[in-house]
Design a protein around this motif. Structure first.
Motif, PDB file in Angstrom:
ATOM      1  N   MET A 213       0.965  -1.050   0.013  1.00 37.01           N
ATOM      2  CA  MET A 213       0.233   0.053  -0.002  1.00 37.01           C
ATOM      3  C   MET A 213       0.962   1.336   0.467  1.00 37.01           C
ATOM      4  O   MET A 213       2.171   1.608   1.210  1.00 37.01           O
ATOM      5  CB  MET A 213      -1.256   0.415   1.216  1.00 37.01           C
ATOM      6  CG  MET A 213      -1.901   1.179   1.276  1.00 37.01           C
ATOM      7  SD  MET A 213      -2.753   1.054   2.490  1.00 37.01           S
ATOM      8  CE  MET A 213      -4.250   0.322   2.566  1.00 37.01           C
ATOM      9  N   ILE A 214       0.670   2.022  -1.054  1.00 41.27           N
ATOM     10  CA  ILE A 214       1.790   3.005  -1.154  1.00 41.27           C
ATOM     11  C   ILE A 214       0.243   4.231  -0.204  1.00 41.27           C
ATOM     12  O   ILE A 214      -0.511   5.191  -0.654  1.00 41.27           O
ATOM     13  CB  ILE A 214       1.496   3.424  -2.473  1.00 41.27           C
ATOM     14  CG1 ILE A 214       2.286   2.574  -3.076  1.00 41.27           C
ATOM     15  CG2 ILE A 214       2.914   5.212  -2.577  1.00 41.27           C
ATOM     16  CD1 ILE A 214       3.340   1.887  -2.222  1.00 41.27           C
ATOM     17  N   LEU A 215       1.020   5.354   0.876  1.00 40.84           N
ATOM     18  CA  LEU A 215       0.371   6.035   1.227  1.00 40.84           C
ATOM     19  C   LEU A 215       1.451   7.480   1.062  1.00 40.84           C
ATOM     20  O   LEU A 215       2.926   7.753   1.701  1.00 40.84           O
ATOM     21  CB  LEU A 215       0.400   6.193   2.575  1.00 40.84           C
ATOM     22  CG  LEU A 215      -0.078   4.483   3.777  1.00 40.84           C
ATOM     23  CD1 LEU A 215      -0.386   4.067   4.874  1.00 40.84           C
ATOM     24  CD2 LEU A 215      -1.953   4.593   2.851  1.00 40.84           C
ATOM     25  N   GLU A 216       0.893   8.218   0.408  1.00 42.32           N
ATOM     26  CA  GLU A 216       1.741   9.415  -0.054  1.00 42.32           C
ATOM     27  C   GLU A 216       1.364  10.768   0.962  1.00 42.32           C
ATOM     28  O   GLU A 216       0.286  10.636   1.735  1.00 42.32           O
ATOM     29  CB  GLU A 216       1.129  10.359  -1.229  1.00 42.32           C
ATOM     30  CG  GLU A 216       1.866  11.286  -1.856  1.00 42.32           C
ATOM     31  CD  GLU A 216       1.596  11.511  -3.071  1.00 42.32           C
ATOM     32  OE1 GLU A 216       0.339  11.622  -3.427  1.00 42.32           O
ATOM     33  OE2 GLU A 216       2.621  11.931  -3.917  1.00 42.32           O
ATOM     34  N   MET A 217       2.308  11.644   1.599  1.00 45.15           N
ATOM     35  CA  MET A 217       2.111  12.234   2.803  1.00 45.15           C
ATOM     36  C   MET A 217       2.770  14.390   1.815  1.00 45.15           C
ATOM     37  O   MET A 217       4.529  13.406   0.880  1.00 45.15           O
ATOM     38  CB  MET A 217       2.914  12.610   3.442  1.00 45.15           C
ATOM     39  CG  MET A 217       1.795  13.779   4.683  1.00 45.15           C
ATOM     40  SD  MET A 217       2.689  13.021   6.362  1.00 45.15           S
ATOM     41  CE  MET A 217       1.811  11.599   7.161  1.00 45.15           C
ATOM     42  N   ASN A 218       2.091  15.009   1.510  1.00 45.48           N
ATOM     43  CA  ASN A 218       2.545  15.833   0.487  1.00 45.48           C
ATOM     44  C   ASN A 218       1.898  17.544   0.778  1.00 45.48           C
ATOM     45  O   ASN A 218       1.061  16.914   0.640  1.00 45.48           O
ATOM     46  CB  ASN A 218       3.016  15.766  -0.738  1.00 45.48           C
ATOM     47  CG  ASN A 218       3.960  15.949  -1.927  1.00 45.48           C
ATOM     48  OD1 ASN A 218       3.820  17.323  -1.804  1.00 45.48           O
ATOM     49  ND2 ASN A 218       4.933  15.654  -2.580  1.00 45.48           N
ATOM     50  N   VAL A 219       2.445  18.436   0.905  1.00 45.57           N
ATOM     51  CA  VAL A 219       1.412  19.320   0.655  1.00 45.57           C
ATOM     52  C   VAL A 219       0.587  19.386  -0.491  1.00 45.57           C
ATOM     53  O   VAL A 219      -0.083  20.976  -0.924  1.00 45.57           O
ATOM     54  CB  VAL A 219       2.313  20.977   0.394  1.00 45.57           C
ATOM     55  CG1 VAL A 219       3.019  20.854   2.435  1.00 45.57           C
ATOM     56  CG2 VAL A 219       3.598  20.742   0.308  1.00 45.57           C
ATOM     57  N   GLU A 220       1.277  18.994  -1.514  1.00 43.26           N
ATOM     58  CA  GLU A 220       0.065  19.358  -3.061  1.00 43.26           C
ATOM     59  C   GLU A 220       0.337  17.627  -4.128  1.00 43.26           C
ATOM     60  O   GLU A 220       1.225  16.654  -3.379  1.00 43.26           O
ATOM     61  CB  GLU A 220       1.403  19.919  -4.281  1.00 43.26           C
ATOM     62  CG  GLU A 220       2.892  19.867  -4.420  1.00 43.26           C
ATOM     63  CD  GLU A 220       3.279  20.912  -5.333  1.00 43.26           C
ATOM     64  OE1 GLU A 220       2.214  22.223  -5.332  1.00 43.26           O
ATOM     65  OE2 GLU A 220       4.437  20.261  -5.844  1.00 43.26           O
ATOM     66  N   ARG A 221      -0.305  17.769  -4.493  1.00 41.37           N
ATOM     67  CA  ARG A 221      -0.627  16.431  -5.235  1.00 41.37           C
ATOM     68  C   ARG A 221       0.836  15.735  -6.430  1.00 41.37           C
ATOM     69  O   ARG A 221       1.168  17.162  -6.801  1.00 41.37           O
ATOM     70  CB  ARG A 221      -2.124  16.194  -6.209  1.00 41.37           C
ATOM     71  CG  ARG A 221      -3.231  16.504  -5.060  1.00 41.37           C
ATOM     72  CD  ARG A 221      -4.076  16.358  -6.149  1.00 41.37           C
ATOM     73  NE  ARG A 221      -4.536  15.511  -6.458  1.00 41.37           N
ATOM     74  CZ  ARG A 221      -5.042  13.611  -6.046  1.00 41.37           C
ATOM     75  NH1 ARG A 221      -4.919  13.675  -4.759  1.00 41.37           N
ATOM     76  NH2 ARG A 221      -5.052  12.453  -6.769  1.00 41.37           N
TER      77      ARG A 221
END
Ligand code: APR
Length: 257
Positions: A213-221
């Motif tokens: 599972m890929i969980l992304e955390m970023n201020v933008e897409r």
């Protein structure tokens, strides 16, 4: 995003992490922005002032090391003023709790290690070592070692920070170790990277192809948000990650549940 939604996402991230068998993180420049180190791309990014094709290519270093050292020296000054932020500490704490097996970082700033993370794979090398382009000697970084306009080795050869420049290969062992982690993991947290540089950007793709599972955390897409990430949590890593750790360590989400 409204606060309830954010809280829900943070809780489910904590939940997923607590059940993971082999969670890892892939980090990029965004995790260190709040430590005072600008990201590479976007407004105010390092490549705006120092275009990568002039200041960060291997061929450019060979032909004009003086020019590239001007950039590296500014980078070293920025790094010496930087300290780990709550996102770095949160990842170190997750590792301490046994909930994060490793960090693959594209960063060269040493901040994960300074925050206490033990298993850090430095995919793009490190600023903490210097390599002689002539005799191959490897020296630890020091202010003294980089004092000259073009720092040199005792043998007279030009020194280069052991970072991977554009046009340079990723070290075989770094590539192998990172790919192995991507193949092994069941959760990959992808934090603060625009995912525009291969082969690092392929690591989430490799992991996903094995069912992680890929969980992304970023201020933008990012390029990963649509097709690769299972969840994209928008917001600053230094605000979000400590809340995940709080949930896990308060026992609200029991570790290993
Ligand atoms: N929290 C989370 N993400 C953030 C934050 C933050 N506080 N601040 C910025 N970001 C995001 C940006 O929105 C961007 O998507 O971090 C990302 C940084 O992207 P890049 O500047 O492209 O950095 P990175 O992905 O690490 O670059 C990869 O490119 O030039 C090379 O070798 C260099 O390792 C670098 C590689």
């Amino acid at each position: 995003m409204i606060e309830d939604e954010v809280q829900e996402q943070i809780e489910s991230l904590a939940d997923v992490l607590s059940q993971a068998k082999h969670a890892i993180a892939l980090t990029g420049a965004g995790i260190s922005v709040e430590s005072g180190i600008p990201a590479f791309r976007g407004e105010g990014g390092l490549w705006e002032k120092y275009p990568a094709d002039e200041y960060a290519t291997y061929s450019g270093f060979l032909t004009n090391p003086l020019k590239q050292w001007a950039f590296f020296k500014e980078l070293y000054t920025t790094l010496s003023d930087a300290a780990p932020n709550p996102a770095h500490y949160a990842l170190a704490e997750l590792e301490r709790l046994g909930m994060l097996k490793s960090i693959i970082t594209q960063n060269i700033d040493n901040l994960h290690q300074r925050a206490g993370s033990k298993r850090v794979l430095e995919f793009h090398g490190t600023t903490q070592k210097l390599e002689c382009m002539s005799c191959g000697a490897v020296l630890p970084f020091s202010e003294e070692a980089i004092a000259a306009p073009v720092p040199t080795c005792r043998c007279g050869g030009v020194l280069k920070p052991m970072i991977v420049l554009f046009g340079e290969q990723i070290a075989d062992d770094s590539l192998r170790n990172a790919q192995n982690e991507a193949l092994l993991c069941d959760i990959m947290l992808v934090i603060g990277t625009s995912a525009q540089v291969v082969p690092a950007s392929m690591l989430p793709v490799i992991a996903k192809s094995r069912g992680a599972m890929i969980l992304e955390m970023n201020v933008e897409r990012t390029l990963l948000s649509n097709d690769v990430a299972d969840v994209s949590l928008l917001g600053s890593a230094s605000l979000r990650l400590p809340r995940v750790v709080e949930l896990v360590s308060d026992g609200i989400i029991p570790s290993g549940a």
